[in-house]
Design a protein around this motif. Sequence first.
Motif, PDB file in Angstrom:
ATOM      1  N   SER A  10       0.837  -1.202   0.000  1.00  0.00           N
ATOM      2  CA  SER A  10       0.000   0.000   0.000  1.00  0.00           C
ATOM      3  C   SER A  10       0.868   1.247   0.000  1.00  0.00           C
ATOM      4  O   SER A  10       2.025   1.212   0.426  1.00  0.00           O
ATOM      5  CB  SER A  10      -0.938   0.010   1.215  1.00  0.00           C
ATOM      6  N   VAL A  11       0.298   2.338  -0.491  1.00  0.00           N
ATOM      7  CA  VAL A  11       0.940   3.650  -0.437  1.00  0.00           C
ATOM      8  C   VAL A  11      -0.105   4.617   0.111  1.00  0.00           C
ATOM      9  O   VAL A  11      -1.052   4.974  -0.591  1.00  0.00           O
ATOM     10  CB  VAL A  11       1.436   4.120  -1.817  1.00  0.00           C
ATOM     11  N   GLU A  12       0.061   5.006   1.367  1.00  0.00           N
ATOM     12  CA  GLU A  12      -0.902   5.909   1.993  1.00  0.00           C
ATOM     13  C   GLU A  12      -0.660   7.340   1.506  1.00  0.00           C
ATOM     14  O   GLU A  12       0.481   7.771   1.353  1.00  0.00           O
ATOM     15  CB  GLU A  12      -0.774   5.842   3.514  1.00  0.00           C
ATOM     16  N   GLY A  13      -1.742   8.055   1.272  1.00  0.00           N
ATOM     17  CA  GLY A  13      -1.625   9.445   0.857  1.00  0.00           C
ATOM     18  C   GLY A  13      -0.981   9.619  -0.504  1.00  0.00           C
ATOM     19  O   GLY A  13      -0.273  10.606  -0.737  1.00  0.00           O
ATOM     20  N   LEU A  14      -1.226   8.702  -1.431  1.00  0.00           N
ATOM     21  CA  LEU A  14      -0.687   8.852  -2.781  1.00  0.00           C
ATOM     22  C   LEU A  14      -1.206  10.127  -3.430  1.00  0.00           C
ATOM     23  O   LEU A  14      -0.472  10.834  -4.122  1.00  0.00           O
ATOM     24  CB  LEU A  14      -1.069   7.644  -3.638  1.00  0.00           C
ATOM     25  N   ALA A 134       1.681  -5.777 -10.933  1.00  0.00           N
ATOM     26  CA  ALA A 134       0.654  -5.619  -9.904  1.00  0.00           C
ATOM     27  C   ALA A 134      -0.440  -4.698 -10.401  1.00  0.00           C
ATOM     28  O   ALA A 134      -0.215  -3.872 -11.301  1.00  0.00           O
ATOM     29  CB  ALA A 134       1.263  -5.056  -8.620  1.00  0.00           C
ATOM     30  N   ALA A 135      -1.607  -4.861  -9.845  1.00  0.00           N
ATOM     31  CA  ALA A 135      -2.690  -3.903 -10.057  1.00  0.00           C
ATOM     32  C   ALA A 135      -2.665  -2.893  -8.919  1.00  0.00           C
ATOM     33  O   ALA A 135      -2.127  -3.158  -7.843  1.00  0.00           O
ATOM     34  CB  ALA A 135      -4.036  -4.616 -10.112  1.00  0.00           C
ATOM     35  N   MET A 136      -3.234  -1.727  -9.179  1.00  0.00           N
ATOM     36  CA  MET A 136      -3.273  -0.665  -8.173  1.00  0.00           C
ATOM     37  C   MET A 136      -4.667  -0.072  -8.122  1.00  0.00           C
ATOM     38  O   MET A 136      -5.228   0.306  -9.154  1.00  0.00           O
ATOM     39  CB  MET A 136      -2.246   0.424  -8.512  1.00  0.00           C
ATOM     40  N   GLY A 137      -5.228  -0.007  -6.935  1.00  0.00           N
ATOM     41  CA  GLY A 137      -6.509   0.640  -6.731  1.00  0.00           C
ATOM     42  C   GLY A 137      -6.328   1.893  -5.890  1.00  0.00           C
ATOM     43  O   GLY A 137      -5.746   1.826  -4.806  1.00  0.00           O
ATOM     44  N   ILE A 138      -6.782   3.036  -6.406  1.00  0.00           N
ATOM     45  CA  ILE A 138      -6.662   4.306  -5.694  1.00  0.00           C
ATOM     46  C   ILE A 138      -8.064   4.792  -5.349  1.00  0.00           C
ATOM     47  O   ILE A 138      -8.863   5.089  -6.235  1.00  0.00           O
ATOM     48  CB  ILE A 138      -5.938   5.372  -6.538  1.00  0.00           C
ATOM     49  N   VAL A 139      -8.358   4.847  -4.071  1.00  0.00           N
ATOM     50  CA  VAL A 139      -9.699   5.223  -3.634  1.00  0.00           C
ATOM     51  C   VAL A 139      -9.923   6.718  -3.825  1.00  0.00           C
ATOM     52  O   VAL A 139      -9.122   7.543  -3.392  1.00  0.00           O
ATOM     53  CB  VAL A 139      -9.904   4.858  -2.143  1.00  0.00           C
ATOM     54  N   GLY A 192      -7.612   8.658  -1.345  1.00  0.00           N
ATOM     55  CA  GLY A 192      -6.255   9.104  -1.633  1.00  0.00           C
ATOM     56  C   GLY A 192      -5.204   8.043  -1.435  1.00  0.00           C
ATOM     57  O   GLY A 192      -4.068   8.194  -1.886  1.00  0.00           O
ATOM     58  N   ASP A 193      -5.554   6.944  -0.744  1.00  0.00           N
ATOM     59  CA  ASP A 193      -4.619   5.843  -0.535  1.00  0.00           C
ATOM     60  C   ASP A 193      -4.641   4.900  -1.732  1.00  0.00           C
ATOM     61  O   ASP A 193      -5.652   4.773  -2.435  1.00  0.00           O
ATOM     62  CB  ASP A 193      -4.981   5.051   0.716  1.00  0.00           C
ATOM     63  N   ALA A 194      -3.505   4.214  -1.936  1.00  0.00           N
ATOM     64  CA  ALA A 194      -3.410   3.237  -3.016  1.00  0.00           C
ATOM     65  C   ALA A 194      -3.114   1.865  -2.435  1.00  0.00           C
ATOM     66  O   ALA A 194      -2.251   1.719  -1.574  1.00  0.00           O
ATOM     67  CB  ALA A 194      -2.312   3.634  -3.998  1.00  0.00           C
ATOM     68  N   LEU A 195      -3.834   0.874  -2.913  1.00  0.00           N
ATOM     69  CA  LEU A 195      -3.593  -0.509  -2.551  1.00  0.00           C
ATOM     70  C   LEU A 195      -3.089  -1.226  -3.792  1.00  0.00           C
ATOM     71  O   LEU A 195      -3.652  -1.092  -4.876  1.00  0.00           O
ATOM     72  CB  LEU A 195      -4.876  -1.164  -2.052  1.00  0.00           C
ATOM     73  N   CYS A 196      -2.022  -2.007  -3.645  1.00  0.00           N
ATOM     74  CA  CYS A 196      -1.420  -2.723  -4.767  1.00  0.00           C
ATOM     75  C   CYS A 196      -1.444  -4.220  -4.490  1.00  0.00           C
ATOM     76  O   CYS A 196      -1.062  -4.654  -3.402  1.00  0.00           O
ATOM     77  CB  CYS A 196       0.027  -2.275  -4.985  1.00  0.00           C
ATOM     78  N   TRP A 197      -1.870  -4.989  -5.473  1.00  0.00           N
ATOM     79  CA  TRP A 197      -1.901  -6.436  -5.321  1.00  0.00           C
ATOM     80  C   TRP A 197      -1.318  -7.092  -6.572  1.00  0.00           C
ATOM     81  O   TRP A 197      -1.565  -6.671  -7.692  1.00  0.00           O
ATOM     82  CB  TRP A 197      -3.315  -6.939  -5.050  1.00  0.00           C
ATOM     83  N   GLY A 198      -0.511  -8.120  -6.354  1.00  0.00           N
ATOM     84  CA  GLY A 198       0.124  -8.809  -7.463  1.00  0.00           C
ATOM     85  C   GLY A 198      -0.872  -9.420  -8.423  1.00  0.00           C
ATOM     86  O   GLY A 198      -1.967  -9.839  -8.038  1.00  0.00           O
ATOM     87  N   THR A 199      -0.487  -9.490  -9.682  1.00  0.00           N
ATOM     88  CA  THR A 199      -1.398  -9.961 -10.720  1.00  0.00           C
ATOM     89  C   THR A 199      -1.592 -11.475 -10.702  1.00  0.00           C
ATOM     90  O   THR A 199      -2.302 -12.020 -11.549  1.00  0.00           O
ATOM     91  CB  THR A 199      -0.900  -9.526 -12.095  1.00  0.00           C
ATOM     92  N   GLN A 200      -0.974 -12.184  -9.748  1.00  0.00           N
ATOM     93  CA  GLN A 200      -1.268 -13.608  -9.558  1.00  0.00           C
ATOM     94  C   GLN A 200      -1.998 -13.865  -8.239  1.00  0.00           C
ATOM     95  O   GLN A 200      -2.067 -15.008  -7.778  1.00  0.00           O
ATOM     96  CB  GLN A 200       0.020 -14.443  -9.617  1.00  0.00           C
ATOM     97  N   LEU A 201      -2.560 -12.817  -7.651  1.00  0.00           N
ATOM     98  CA  LEU A 201      -3.309 -12.960  -6.414  1.00  0.00           C
ATOM     99  C   LEU A 201      -4.814 -12.985  -6.691  1.00  0.00           C
ATOM    100  O   LEU A 201      -5.334 -12.172  -7.467  1.00  0.00           O
ATOM    101  CB  LEU A 201      -3.005 -11.799  -5.457  1.00  0.00           C
ATOM    102  N   VAL A 202      -5.515 -13.883  -6.036  1.00  0.00           N
ATOM    103  CA  VAL A 202      -6.978 -13.897  -6.089  1.00  0.00           C
ATOM    104  C   VAL A 202      -7.490 -12.697  -5.296  1.00  0.00           C
ATOM    105  O   VAL A 202      -7.048 -12.440  -4.177  1.00  0.00           O
ATOM    106  CB  VAL A 202      -7.538 -15.197  -5.484  1.00  0.00           C
TER     107      VAL A 202
END
Length: 222
Positions: A10-14, A134-139, A192-202
């Motif tokens: 994760s990257v807080e405050g992206l 990885a994928a990245m989701g930014i709220v 404003g936070d970003a969550l990153c998850w690998g592209t082989q993760l369910v």
Amino acid sequence: MLHDSLKIGSVEGLLSQEEITHLAGRISEGLGDGSRFDVVDRTRSVHSLAGEGLDRVKEVYEPQGRVEYDEVQPDVTKLLNDAVTRRMNDLHKVFPSARRSMDWLYVEYGAGQYVTPHVDYPFNEIAPDRPKIAAMGIVLREADSGGAFFVETGGGNALWNEDGGIKENANVHSPWFAGMRRTRWHVTCRAGDALCWGTQLVHGTEPVTAGRIGKFIGFLGA
């Protein structure tokens, strides 16, 4: 390199509050009332299933629908890419092989809407020699309740090929996947936070129970 596709970070405050406000305004301008981008009525989806039509894709991935805004303005894309570049050193602590961000999409969920468990996969159709790490989701907007993101893990061999990569068709459409036991880990982020998850993760999302959640989704590429 593909070891990174099995990680989460994760990257807080992206995004700053000023950037959040600006992006929310730009999305509102392009999205309108959202009807043109509602999965239920659209003729396309960001997801796909080998050998299956669009209706089945929607049924498998977004049974209650969602908004998929895939006409993100160039200035929005630039702002998101610049924000990721600004924090690339932080991202490298978890994903050292990541080099760039790409393929931004905005999604929005209302009450009762969710995404079923699935895997994104590292393959990059545009540049096969540069996989998606990885994928990245930014709220951009938090729901009043519900809508938590999750990853799922399993201690057996059911998810994996002999070469160490994840099996094809890891989604609830596949009987072997739907029937296997998995453990679900829930995550929540602030705007404003970003969550990153690998592209082989369910991964997937829980149903929103009140309000709406909006987020940008993109990928970190090698």
